[in-house]
Design a protein around this motif. Structure first.
Motif, short mmCIF file in Angstrom:
data_model
loop_
_atom_site.label_atom_id
_atom_site.label_comp_id
_atom_site.label_asym_id
_atom_site.label_seq_id
_atom_site.Cartn_x
_atom_site.Cartn_y
_atom_site.Cartn_z
N GLU A 147 62.99 3.37 -5.89
CA GLU A 147 64.42 3.37 -6.10
C GLU A 147 65.21 3.54 -4.77
O GLU A 147 64.37 4.17 -3.64
CB GLU A 147 64.96 4.44 -7.12
N ARG A 148 66.41 3.51 -4.55
CA ARG A 148 67.04 3.39 -3.47
C ARG A 148 67.14 4.92 -2.78
O ARG A 148 66.99 5.80 -3.68
CB ARG A 148 68.72 2.83 -3.67
N ALA A 149 67.08 5.26 -2.02
CA ALA A 149 66.82 6.43 -0.93
C ALA A 149 65.78 7.13 -1.29
O ALA A 149 65.62 8.23 -0.67
CB ALA A 149 68.24 7.13 -1.33
N SER A 150 64.73 6.55 -1.85
CA SER A 150 63.68 7.25 -1.81
C SER A 150 62.74 7.27 -0.76
O SER A 150 62.94 6.25 -0.04
CB SER A 150 62.69 6.89 -3.01
N ALA A 177 61.94 0.58 -9.13
CA ALA A 177 61.49 1.51 -9.91
C ALA A 177 61.26 2.72 -9.64
O ALA A 177 61.50 3.13 -8.42
CB ALA A 177 60.07 0.88 -10.52
N THR A 178 61.11 3.89 -10.57
CA THR A 178 61.42 5.11 -10.16
C THR A 178 60.03 5.74 -9.96
O THR A 178 59.79 7.02 -9.38
CB THR A 178 61.94 6.02 -11.33
N THR A 179 59.10 5.30 -10.35
CA THR A 179 57.73 5.90 -10.46
C THR A 179 56.58 5.11 -10.11
O THR A 179 56.65 3.78 -10.43
CB THR A 179 57.34 6.66 -11.75
N THR A 180 55.40 5.53 -9.79
CA THR A 180 54.29 4.80 -9.45
C THR A 180 53.71 4.06 -10.54
O THR A 180 53.37 2.86 -10.69
CB THR A 180 53.24 5.79 -8.64
N PRO A 181 53.45 4.76 -11.84
CA PRO A 181 53.07 4.13 -12.92
C PRO A 181 53.97 3.02 -13.29
O PRO A 181 53.29 2.04 -13.68
CB PRO A 181 53.13 5.16 -14.02
N LEU A 182 55.29 2.96 -13.19
CA LEU A 182 56.09 2.05 -13.57
C LEU A 182 56.04 1.00 -12.63
O LEU A 182 55.86 -0.34 -13.21
CB LEU A 182 57.69 2.45 -13.58
N ILE A 183 55.73 1.29 -11.33
CA ILE A 183 55.76 -0.08 -10.15
C ILE A 183 54.17 -0.67 -10.74
O ILE A 183 53.97 -2.15 -10.76
CB ILE A 183 55.63 0.35 -9.04
N LEU A 184 53.42 0.18 -10.95
CA LEU A 184 51.80 -0.60 -11.48
C LEU A 184 52.17 -1.44 -12.38
O LEU A 184 51.36 -2.55 -12.89
CB LEU A 184 50.87 0.44 -11.54
N SER A 185 52.66 -0.96 -13.64
CA SER A 185 52.96 -1.74 -14.87
C SER A 185 53.54 -2.87 -14.60
O SER A 185 53.35 -4.15 -15.10
CB SER A 185 53.59 -0.78 -15.82
N GLY A 224 59.57 6.72 -0.35
CA GLY A 224 58.54 5.86 -0.74
C GLY A 224 59.15 4.11 -0.21
O GLY A 224 58.57 3.36 0.21
N ARG A 225 60.33 4.16 -0.54
CA ARG A 225 60.93 2.84 -0.37
C ARG A 225 61.22 2.74 1.18
O ARG A 225 61.17 1.91 1.77
CB ARG A 225 62.38 2.88 -1.14
N LEU A 226 62.11 3.79 1.74
CA LEU A 226 62.65 3.65 3.21
C LEU A 226 61.49 3.49 4.18
O LEU A 226 61.61 2.77 5.02
CB LEU A 226 63.21 5.19 3.41
N HIS A 227 60.47 4.33 3.88
CA HIS A 227 59.36 3.81 5.30
C HIS A 227 58.80 2.60 5.00
O HIS A 227 58.29 2.10 5.96
CB HIS A 227 58.35 5.12 5.12
N VAL A 228 58.65 2.08 3.77
CA VAL A 228 58.10 0.72 3.88
C VAL A 228 59.35 -0.43 4.43
O VAL A 228 58.89 -1.21 5.21
CB VAL A 228 57.72 0.41 2.47
N LEU A 229 60.42 -0.23 3.77
CA LEU A 229 61.40 -1.04 4.39
C LEU A 229 61.52 -1.01 5.91
O LEU A 229 61.98 -2.00 6.73
CB LEU A 229 62.65 -1.02 3.82
N GLU A 230 61.60 0.24 6.62
CA GLU A 230 61.65 0.52 7.99
C GLU A 230 60.51 -0.60 8.68
O GLU A 230 60.80 -0.90 9.65
CB GLU A 230 61.38 1.80 8.28
N THR A 231 59.30 -0.57 8.10
CA THR A 231 58.18 -1.16 8.90
C THR A 231 58.80 -2.73 8.82
O THR A 231 58.08 -3.31 9.57
CB THR A 231 57.06 -0.94 7.93
#
Length: 107
Positions: free
Chosen positions: A27-30, A53-61, A32-39
């Motif tokens: 999700e925005r401002a997390s 998505a808000t959680t790792t299990p949701l992303i994996l699903s 986990g998202r920001l460090h990937v998008l920075e790269t």
């Protein structure tokens, strides 16, 4: 990524290749998202974000359902992947790790 994806047997993929795929991100401002998008942005790449998505299990699903690929921290065990048709493929480009720390009240 699902085991039927063309990268399922790849030894690694680049961020340039990932940028062209539908990307599932946190999700925005997390962190986990920001460090990937920075790269991506540091390399002049614009990823194709298809879902948040808000959680790792949701992303994996979502990856298991074939909705896209994702960059998430590598699980320390295979437990989160149990029962899913997903494959972990290393990224050939360096991705800055998430800085973590413990914050306490200064009394």
């Amino acid at each position: 990524m699902p085991g039927v994806h063309r990268w399922a047997t790849a030894t690694s993929v680049s961020l340039g290749e990932i940028a062209a795929e539908p990307l599932i991100v946190f999700e925005r401002a997390s962190a986990g998202r920001l460090h990937v998008l920075e790269t991506f942005f540091a390399l002049g790449l614009e990823p194709t974000i298809c879902m948040e998505a808000t959680t790792t299990p949701l992303i994996l699903s979502a990856v298991n359902a074939g909705l896209g690929v994702s960059i998430i921290p590598t699980p320390s065990s295979q437990a989160p992947l149990r029962g899913l048709d997903v494959v972990v493929v290393p990224i050939s480009d360096p991705v800055r790790p998430i800085e973590t720390g413990r914050y306490v009240r200064a009394d």
